[in-house]
Design a protein around this motif. Structure first.
Motif, PDB file in Angstrom:
ATOM      1  N   ALA A 298     -40.247 -80.648 -44.123  1.00  0.00           N
ATOM      2  CA  ALA A 298     -41.061 -80.614 -42.909  1.00  0.00           C
ATOM      3  C   ALA A 298     -40.211 -80.882 -41.673  1.00  0.00           C
ATOM      4  N   ASP A 299     -39.304 -81.858 -41.759  1.00  0.00           N
ATOM      5  CA  ASP A 299     -38.408 -82.129 -40.631  1.00  0.00           C
ATOM      6  C   ASP A 299     -37.572 -80.909 -40.280  1.00  0.00           C
ATOM      7  N   GLY A 300     -37.064 -80.223 -41.300  1.00  0.00           N
ATOM      8  CA  GLY A 300     -36.240 -79.048 -41.054  1.00  0.00           C
ATOM      9  C   GLY A 300     -37.023 -77.903 -40.444  1.00  0.00           C
ATOM     10  N   LEU A 301     -38.224 -77.663 -40.960  1.00  0.00           N
ATOM     11  CA  LEU A 301     -39.046 -76.576 -40.423  1.00  0.00           C
ATOM     12  C   LEU A 301     -39.405 -76.815 -38.961  1.00  0.00           C
ATOM     13  N   ALA A 302     -39.690 -78.068 -38.618  1.00  0.00           N
ATOM     14  CA  ALA A 302     -40.105 -78.378 -37.250  1.00  0.00           C
ATOM     15  C   ALA A 302     -38.934 -78.452 -36.291  1.00  0.00           C
ATOM     16  N   GLN A 303     -37.808 -79.037 -36.708  1.00  0.00           N
ATOM     17  CA  GLN A 303     -36.696 -79.281 -35.788  1.00  0.00           C
ATOM     18  C   GLN A 303     -35.667 -78.158 -35.782  1.00  0.00           C
ATOM     19  N   VAL A 304     -35.441 -77.531 -36.922  1.00  0.00           N
ATOM     20  CA  VAL A 304     -34.434 -76.467 -36.992  1.00  0.00           C
ATOM     21  C   VAL A 304     -35.060 -75.103 -36.698  1.00  0.00           C
ATOM     22  N   LEU A 305     -36.146 -74.780 -37.389  1.00  0.00           N
ATOM     23  CA  LEU A 305     -36.798 -73.486 -37.188  1.00  0.00           C
ATOM     24  C   LEU A 305     -37.824 -73.507 -36.057  1.00  0.00           C
ATOM     25  N   ARG A 306     -38.126 -74.691 -35.515  1.00  0.00           N
ATOM     26  CA  ARG A 306     -39.038 -74.840 -34.387  1.00  0.00           C
ATOM     27  C   ARG A 306     -40.442 -74.315 -34.678  1.00  0.00           C
ATOM     28  N   LEU A 307     -40.916 -74.533 -35.898  1.00  0.00           N
ATOM     29  CA  LEU A 307     -42.283 -74.146 -36.225  1.00  0.00           C
ATOM     30  C   LEU A 307     -43.256 -75.138 -35.605  1.00  0.00           C
ATOM     31  N   PRO A 308     -44.498 -74.726 -35.355  1.00  0.00           N
ATOM     32  CA  PRO A 308     -45.478 -75.638 -34.743  1.00  0.00           C
ATOM     33  C   PRO A 308     -45.679 -76.905 -35.574  1.00  0.00           C
ATOM     34  N   ALA A 309     -45.699 -78.046 -34.887  1.00  0.00           N
ATOM     35  CA  ALA A 309     -45.818 -79.328 -35.588  1.00  0.00           C
ATOM     36  C   ALA A 309     -47.135 -79.416 -36.350  1.00  0.00           C
ATOM     37  N   ARG A 310     -48.200 -78.874 -35.799  1.00  0.00           N
ATOM     38  CA  ARG A 310     -49.502 -78.934 -36.466  1.00  0.00           C
ATOM     39  C   ARG A 310     -49.452 -78.219 -37.815  1.00  0.00           C
ATOM     40  N   PHE A 311     -48.824 -77.054 -37.841  1.00  0.00           N
ATOM     41  CA  PHE A 311     -48.686 -76.294 -39.080  1.00  0.00           C
ATOM     42  C   PHE A 311     -47.804 -77.035 -40.083  1.00  0.00           C
ATOM     43  N   VAL A 312     -46.683 -77.568 -39.623  1.00  0.00           N
ATOM     44  CA  VAL A 312     -45.737 -78.254 -40.507  1.00  0.00           C
ATOM     45  C   VAL A 312     -46.355 -79.502 -41.119  1.00  0.00           C
ATOM     46  N   LEU A 313     -47.003 -80.325 -40.291  1.00  0.00           N
ATOM     47  CA  LEU A 313     -47.594 -81.560 -40.790  1.00  0.00           C
ATOM     48  C   LEU A 313     -48.769 -81.286 -41.723  1.00  0.00           C
ATOM     49  N   GLY A 314     -49.524 -80.235 -41.450  1.00  0.00           N
ATOM     50  CA  GLY A 314     -50.601 -79.859 -42.362  1.00  0.00           C
ATOM     51  C   GLY A 314     -50.059 -79.433 -43.719  1.00  0.00           C
ATOM     52  N   GLY A 315     -48.963 -78.646 -43.703  1.00  0.00           N
ATOM     53  CA  GLY A 315     -48.335 -78.248 -44.956  1.00  0.00           C
ATOM     54  C   GLY A 315     -47.771 -79.431 -45.721  1.00  0.00           C
TER      55      GLY A 315
END
Length: 260
Positions: free
Chosen positions: A134-151
Motif C-alpha cells: 500500500a505504501d508503494g502504490l500510494a507513494q511511488v505510483l501515486r495512486l489515490p489514497a482512498r483506493f489504496v487504503l480500501g484495498g
C-alpha cells in the motif's frame, strides 16, 4: 494480518519495494501473452525457477503457495488439447473431440505459459507485506489514497475470513447441523460468511470514514516507500527474462504475435 509468515526466511527479495515486484511480474506476463509458443514459455519458466531460490521461501512454502498454479496449468492444457484448433496429424479421433499434433503442442505451450506467468507473481507476492504494498502504490505510483487504503483494508480481512469460515464450521458441527449433504452445507455456510463479510465491511467503512481516511486532502504516510537500486535491478531482471524468452523464440522461428 500479514502475507509474510515466520516460516519465510527474510531475503533480499522480501526487502525490495513491492512496486518493483509488480512491475517485474507485469513485464514478464505481458510479454508472454503476446505469443503462444513452446520456446518463449520454456525459457521464461526456466529462468524464473532459477530465481526462486532468492525469494526466501522454503520448499514447503513454495509448493503450498504455488499449488493452485500447478493444478490450474494442466487443466488449461487439457482443455486446449481437447477443444483447441486442429492442425497437423491426427493423434486421436473420438468423434466430437479430436486430438492433433497442433492442438497437443498448443496445449503444452498454454500449460508452460500459465506456469511462467503464475509462478513469479505468486512467489513475489508471497514475500510482500500488504502495508508495504500500500505504501508503494500510494507513494511511488501515486495512486489515490482512498483506493489504496480500501484495498489494504480488504487484504487484511482475508485472514479474518479464514477464521470466520473455521468458526462457522465448528459451530455448525457442534450443533449437529449439516453433518451430511456436503454441497448444501457449503452453500449455507458460504451465505453465512457473506453476511458476516458485508456487516464487517460496513462497520469498517464507517470507522475509516470517521477517522478521516476518506478526506480529500493529501495525506501523509508513516513509513517512506523508496524505489532505489535494488528495485531497479529487479525490474531489469524481469526485462531481461522477457527479452531472453522473445529472442529465443524468434531465433527458433516459433514466435508468432497473437494479435497479428
Amino acid at each position: 494480518m500479514t502475507t509474510l509468515t515466520p516460516e519465510i526466511t527474510p531475503s533480499l527479495v522480501a526487502r525490495i519495494n513491492p512496486v518493483a515486484k509488480l512491475l517485474a511480474a507485469l513485464v514478464i506476463s505481458v510479454t508472454l501473452m503476446l505469443s503462444v509458443d513452446l520456446v518463449s514459455a520454456s525459457v521464461a519458466l526456466a529462468l524464473t525457477l532459477v530465481l526462486v531460490s532468492w525469494s526466501g521461501l522454503s520448499a514447503r512454502q513454495f509448493w503450498l503457495r504455488t499449488a493452485p498454479v500447478w493444478i490450474a496449468a494442466p487443466f488449461a492444457a487439457i482443455t486446449t488439447v481437447l477443444y483447441g484448433e486442429d492442425s497437423g496429424a491426427v493423434l486421436w479421433d473420438g468423434g466430437i473431440v479430436t486430438i492433433t499434433e497442433g492442438s497437443a503442442t498448443l496445449g503444452l505451450a498454454i500449460m508452460l505459459r500459465v506456469l511462467a506467468i503464475g509462478l513469479p507473481g505468486v512467489v513475489l507476492m508471497a514475500t510482500t507485506d500488504p502495508t508495504d504494498l500500500a505504501d508503494g502504490l500510494a507513494q511511488v505510483l501515486r495512486l489515490p489514497a482512498r483506493f489504496v487504503l480500501g484495498g489494504l483494508a480488504g487484504m487484511r480481512m482475508i485472514g479474518l475470513f479464514v477464521d470466520d469460515w473455521r468458526a462457522l464450521a465448528q459451530a455448525r458441527r457442534a450443533r449437529g447441523v449439516a453433518d451430511k449433504a456436503l454441497l448444501r452445507r457449503f452453500g449455507s455456510q458460504a451465505f453465512a460468511l457473506l453476511v458476516l463479510a458485508v456487516r464487517r465491511g460496513s462497520k469498517l467503512a464507517t470507522a475509516m470514514e470517521a477517522k478521516g481516511f476518506g478526506a480529500s486532502r493529501r495525506r501523509s504516510w508513516a513509513r517512506e516507500s523508496r524505489f532505489g537500486m535494488p528495485e531497479t535491478v529487479l525490474v531489469l531482471i524481469g526485462v531481461l527474462i522477457a527479452a531472453a524468452a522473445v529472442t529465443a523464440a524468434v531465433l527458433a522461428g516459433t514466435w508468432s504475435l497473437v494479435l497479428a
